[in-house]
Scaffold this motif. Structure first.
Motif, PDB file in Angstrom:
ATOM      1  N   PHE A  42       0.694  -1.247  -0.094  1.00 25.00           N
ATOM      2  CA  PHE A  42       0.007  -0.033   0.041  1.00 25.00           C
ATOM      3  C   PHE A  42       0.955   1.146  -0.005  1.00 25.00           C
ATOM      4  O   PHE A  42       0.559   2.175  -0.755  1.00 25.00           O
ATOM      5  N   ASP A  43       1.921   1.251   0.741  1.00 29.40           N
ATOM      6  CA  ASP A  43       2.832   2.418   0.919  1.00 29.40           C
ATOM      7  C   ASP A  43       3.477   2.843  -0.465  1.00 29.40           C
ATOM      8  O   ASP A  43       3.601   3.948  -0.959  1.00 29.40           O
ATOM      9  N   VAL A  44       3.952   1.680  -1.050  1.00 28.51           N
ATOM     10  CA  VAL A  44       4.430   1.747  -2.450  1.00 28.51           C
ATOM     11  C   VAL A  44       3.604   2.260  -3.517  1.00 28.51           C
ATOM     12  O   VAL A  44       3.741   3.250  -4.241  1.00 28.51           O
ATOM     13  N   VAL A  45       2.226   1.790  -3.505  1.00 30.93           N
ATOM     14  CA  VAL A  45       1.304   2.156  -4.300  1.00 30.93           C
ATOM     15  C   VAL A  45       1.170   3.824  -4.013  1.00 30.93           C
ATOM     16  O   VAL A  45       0.943   4.536  -5.068  1.00 30.93           O
ATOM     17  N   GLU A  46       0.945   4.009  -2.825  1.00 34.05           N
ATOM     18  CA  GLU A  46       0.534   5.444  -2.581  1.00 34.05           C
ATOM     19  C   GLU A  46       1.653   6.480  -3.021  1.00 34.05           C
ATOM     20  O   GLU A  46       1.240   7.365  -3.549  1.00 34.05           O
ATOM     21  N   LYS A  47       2.794   6.122  -2.864  1.00 36.57           N
ATOM     22  CA  LYS A  47       3.823   6.847  -3.312  1.00 36.57           C
ATOM     23  C   LYS A  47       4.071   7.092  -4.802  1.00 36.57           C
ATOM     24  O   LYS A  47       4.184   8.152  -5.369  1.00 36.57           O
ATOM     25  N   ILE A  48       3.773   5.995  -5.478  1.00 33.90           N
ATOM     26  CA  ILE A  48       3.720   5.954  -6.815  1.00 33.90           C
ATOM     27  C   ILE A  48       2.543   6.821  -7.323  1.00 33.90           C
ATOM     28  O   ILE A  48       2.725   7.689  -8.224  1.00 33.90           O
ATOM     29  N   LEU A  49       1.308   6.827  -7.016  1.00 29.36           N
ATOM     30  CA  LEU A  49       0.244   7.527  -7.050  1.00 29.36           C
ATOM     31  C   LEU A  49       0.570   9.020  -6.924  1.00 29.36           C
ATOM     32  O   LEU A  49       0.301   9.804  -7.798  1.00 29.36           O
ATOM     33  N   HIS A  50       1.059   9.396  -5.844  1.00 27.82           N
ATOM     34  CA  HIS A  50       1.424  10.639  -5.505  1.00 27.82           C
ATOM     35  C   HIS A  50       2.364  11.214  -6.445  1.00 27.82           C
ATOM     36  O   HIS A  50       2.247  12.437  -6.562  1.00 27.82           O
ATOM     37  N   SER A  51       3.161  10.469  -6.862  1.00 21.95           N
ATOM     38  CA  SER A  51       4.258  10.987  -7.702  1.00 21.95           C
ATOM     39  C   SER A  51       3.550  11.334  -9.265  1.00 21.95           C
ATOM     40  O   SER A  51       4.145  12.281  -9.999  1.00 21.95           O
ATOM     41  N   LEU A  52       2.449  10.721  -9.509  1.00 18.94           N
ATOM     42  CA  LEU A  52       1.706  11.109 -10.762  1.00 18.94           C
ATOM     43  C   LEU A  52       0.736  12.301 -10.458  1.00 18.94           C
ATOM     44  O   LEU A  52       0.439  12.728 -11.609  1.00 18.94           O
ATOM     45  N   ASP A  53       0.396  12.868  -9.517  1.00 22.35           N
ATOM     46  CA  ASP A  53      -0.431  13.928  -9.298  1.00 22.35           C
ATOM     47  C   ASP A  53       0.235  15.050  -8.490  1.00 22.35           C
ATOM     48  O   ASP A  53      -0.057  15.562  -7.405  1.00 22.35           O
TER      49      ASP A  53
END
Length: 68
Positions: free
Chosen positions: A19-30
């Motif tokens: 979840f932490d990995v996914v959250e950081k990846i999504l944040h990098s796109l936004d």
């Protein structure tokens, strides 16, 4: 490292770590765009001014979303 390898390694993580990995990846796109934020702020102010001046009417949330 190829995408498939990264995914394979990520899947091995604990759910909370994934979840932490996914959250950081999504944040990098936004990434915020100050110009778009400025345009939306101006639009919101125009709409509020028009509403307060009686130039437009509000629509009840129930009419848009139905019963909560």
């Amino acid at each position: 490292m190829r995408t498939e390898e990264i995914i394979a390694q990520a899947i091995k993580l604990k759910p909370s770590e994934r979840f932490d990995v996914v959250e950081k990846i999504l944040h990098s796109l936004d990434r915020p765009n100050p110009e778009i934020d400025r345009i939306w702020q101006e639009e919101a102010e125009k709409r509020l001014t028009a509403y307060r001046a009686g130039k437009v009417k509000g629509i009840p949330a129930e009419d848009i979303f139905g019963e909560f």
